[in-house]
Design an enzyme around this catalytic site. Sequence first.
Site, PDB file in Angstrom:
ATOM      1  CB  SER A 125      -0.615   0.263   1.485  1.00 19.59           C
ATOM      2  OG  SER A 125      -2.046  -1.373   1.744  1.00 19.59           O
ATOM      3  CG  HIS A 143      -1.938  -0.479  -4.564  1.00 17.59           C
ATOM      4  ND1 HIS A 143      -2.145   0.643  -3.919  1.00 17.59           N
ATOM      5  CD2 HIS A 143      -2.787  -1.088  -3.133  1.00 17.59           C
ATOM      6  CE1 HIS A 143      -2.990   0.853  -2.700  1.00 17.59           C
ATOM      7  NE2 HIS A 143      -3.174  -0.331  -2.395  1.00 17.59           N
ATOM      8  CD  GLU A 178      -1.891   4.119  -6.361  1.00 22.97           C
ATOM      9  OE1 GLU A 178      -1.548   3.095  -5.579  1.00 22.97           O
ATOM     10  OE2 GLU A 178      -1.792   5.006  -6.452  1.00 22.97           O
ATOM     11  CG  ASN A 199      -2.786   4.063   0.652  1.00 21.57           C
ATOM     12  OD1 ASN A 199      -4.187   3.645   0.604  1.00 21.57           O
ATOM     13  ND2 ASN A 199      -3.097   2.262  -0.172  1.00 21.57           N
TER      14      ASN A 199
HETATM   15  N1  LIG Z   1      -6.515  -4.293   3.925  1.00 22.93           N
HETATM   16  C1  LIG Z   1      -6.504  -3.496   2.491  1.00 22.93           C
HETATM   17  O1  LIG Z   1      -7.897  -2.424   2.427  1.00 22.93           O
HETATM   18  C2  LIG Z   1      -5.393  -3.326   1.220  1.00 22.93           C
HETATM   19  C3  LIG Z   1      -5.779  -2.952  -0.127  1.00 22.93           C
HETATM   20  C4  LIG Z   1      -4.499  -2.522  -0.759  1.00 22.93           C
HETATM   21  C5  LIG Z   1      -3.252  -3.156  -0.355  1.00 22.93           C
HETATM   22  N2  LIG Z   1      -2.667  -3.867   0.266  1.00 22.93           N
HETATM   23  C6  LIG Z   1      -1.392  -4.819   0.629  1.00 22.93           C
HETATM   24  O2  LIG Z   1      -1.428  -6.214   1.207  1.00 22.93           O
HETATM   25  C7  LIG Z   1      -1.225  -6.555   2.113  1.00 22.93           C
HETATM   26  C8  LIG Z   1      -1.672  -7.599   1.912  1.00 22.93           C
HETATM   27  O3  LIG Z   1      -2.277  -6.804   3.027  1.00 22.93           O
HETATM   28  P1  LIG Z   1      -4.136  -7.332   4.011  1.00 22.93           P
HETATM   29  O4  LIG Z   1      -5.502  -6.692   4.104  1.00 22.93           O
HETATM   30  O5  LIG Z   1      -4.779  -8.557   2.981  1.00 22.93           O
HETATM   31  O6  LIG Z   1      -3.390  -7.885   5.264  1.00 22.93           O
HETATM   32  P2  LIG Z   1      -3.699  -9.713   6.262  1.00 22.93           P
HETATM   33  O7  LIG Z   1      -3.349  -9.670   7.038  1.00 22.93           O
HETATM   34  O8  LIG Z   1      -5.054  -9.779   5.212  1.00 22.93           O
HETATM   35  O9  LIG Z   1      -3.285 -10.533   5.414  1.00 22.93           O
HETATM   36  C9  LIG Z   1      -1.887 -10.546   5.305  1.00 22.93           C
HETATM   37  C10 LIG Z   1      -1.446 -11.995   5.264  1.00 22.93           C
HETATM   38  O10 LIG Z   1       0.294 -12.599   5.077  1.00 22.93           O
HETATM   39  C11 LIG Z   1       0.335 -13.275   5.326  1.00 22.93           C
HETATM   40  N3  LIG Z   1       1.908 -13.533   5.804  1.00 22.93           N
HETATM   41  C12 LIG Z   1       2.715 -12.892   6.570  1.00 22.93           C
HETATM   42  N4  LIG Z   1       4.142 -12.912   6.203  1.00 22.93           N
HETATM   43  C13 LIG Z   1       4.633 -14.065   5.395  1.00 22.93           C
HETATM   44  C14 LIG Z   1       5.222 -14.652   4.717  1.00 22.93           C
HETATM   45  N5  LIG Z   1       6.476 -14.401   4.937  1.00 22.93           N
HETATM   46  N6  LIG Z   1       4.775 -15.710   3.233  1.00 22.93           N
HETATM   47  C15 LIG Z   1       3.455 -15.563   3.483  1.00 22.93           C
HETATM   48  N7  LIG Z   1       2.701 -14.866   4.479  1.00 22.93           N
HETATM   49  C16 LIG Z   1       2.559 -13.963   5.071  1.00 22.93           C
HETATM   50  C17 LIG Z   1      -0.134 -13.283   6.381  1.00 22.93           C
HETATM   51  O11 LIG Z   1       0.409 -14.865   7.315  1.00 22.93           O
HETATM   52  C18 LIG Z   1      -1.722 -13.171   6.097  1.00 22.93           C
HETATM   53  O12 LIG Z   1      -2.273 -14.514   5.709  1.00 22.93           O
HETATM   54  C19 LIG Z   1      -0.308  -5.854   2.086  1.00 22.93           C
HETATM   55  O13 LIG Z   1       0.604  -5.178   1.908  1.00 22.93           O
HETATM   56  C20 LIG Z   1      -1.304  -4.272   2.286  1.00 22.93           C
HETATM   57  O14 LIG Z   1      -0.951  -3.256   2.875  1.00 22.93           O
HETATM   58  C21 LIG Z   1      -4.179  -3.547   1.761  1.00 22.93           C
END
Ligand SMILES: NC(=O)c1ccc[n+]([C@@H]2O[C@H](COP(=O)([O-])OP(=O)(O)OC[C@H]3O[C@@H](n4cnc5c(N)ncnc54)[C@H](O)[C@@H]3O)[C@@H](O)[C@H]2O)c1
Length: 282
Positions: free
Chosen positions: A119, A140, A152, A190
């Site tokens: 993000s 993204h 994005e 963001n």
């Molecule tokens: N939540 C949102 O609205 C949103 C929107 C756009 C982008 N993002 C980005 O997407 C990414 C994930 O966010 P999310 O909301 O899905 O988080 P989340 O907490 O729902 O999921 C993250 C997952 O990554 C896993 N993980 C952690 N370390 C790992 C590793 N070494 N190998 C494999 N898996 C691993 C965790 O176990 C977890 O299941 C982040 O970079 C976040 O900034 C989030």
Amino acid sequence: MEVKTFGVIGAGQMGGGIAQVAAMSGLQVIMNDIKEEFVERGLRNIAAILAKNVEKGKMASETRDAVLGRIKPSTALGDLAAADFLVEAATENETIKFKLFRDLDSICRPEVILSSNTSSIPIGRIGAQTKRPDKVIGMHFMNPVPVMKLVEVIRGLATSEETFKTTWELSLKFGKTPALANDYPGFIANRILMPMINEAVYCLYHGVGTREDIDTVMRLGMNHPMGPLALADLIGLDTCLAIMETLYKGFSDSKYRPCPLLRKYVEAGWLGKKNGRGFYQY
Ligand SMILES: NC(=O)c1ccc[n+]([C@@H]2O[C@H](COP(=O)([O-])OP(=O)(O)OC[C@H]3O[C@@H](n4cnc5c(N)ncnc54)[C@H](O)[C@@H]3O)[C@@H](O)[C@H]2O)c1
């Protein structure tokens, strides 16, 4: 290069959504997380969303079965050696992502593009962890991935034209509309959204309004589909805090300081909708 097998790291709310969209576009998908229970939870979430589509008559049950059949669960990073293109969607944490990119760089074939769904973390910093910074790019997606139209696409300083074109075309194949952002902390989405959410948390912190009033003002006054505090809960308060920290550190500008109340919620483990409690209870 033709992409047939698509690798996704992280089976959380974003990784699961990305895996679903990729499988729906006909690609074979490898969905990886650190523990079996996390991959299984990701698969259950996808199955539940597809089941609703079938119930509503938007998808045939055979299509659902085929989509699910194309997603291969994985807990060993080595499985990603079979991927032609990769999206990393692990936790928004530099240490985690940097290690993943170093490992993936040695696992994946040299021609494979390693994209990140980060993000806010600059793509150039992620690319510098690898020996292929020309093949590192930001892809993204927005939350929830199957619903939101935008991708994005973030070009780092070293990202090649070929990497950019492949990522752009893949976004179109997924039925999304890509938009190009240059590589600065928070990119476009963001850089604009998160300071607004952070300011809404400050309004709550200073007692300017209740959570309901703050969200009502933004929904009905600004025509936002949901209020900023409800949106923060949907995104995940840990992710919101991590993005604010990246903006604050990246620009060395106090206007991006995270609200202490946001930090307090995260420290208490109130992460939002994903674990039942954030600004609201679920
Ligand atoms: N939540 C949102 O609205 C949103 C929107 C756009 C982008 N993002 C980005 O997407 C990414 C994930 O966010 P999310 O909301 O899905 O988080 P989340 O907490 O729902 O999921 C993250 C997952 O990554 C896993 N993980 C952690 N370390 C790992 C590793 N070494 N190998 C494999 N898996 C691993 C965790 O176990 C977890 O299941 C982040 O970079 C976040 O900034 C989030």
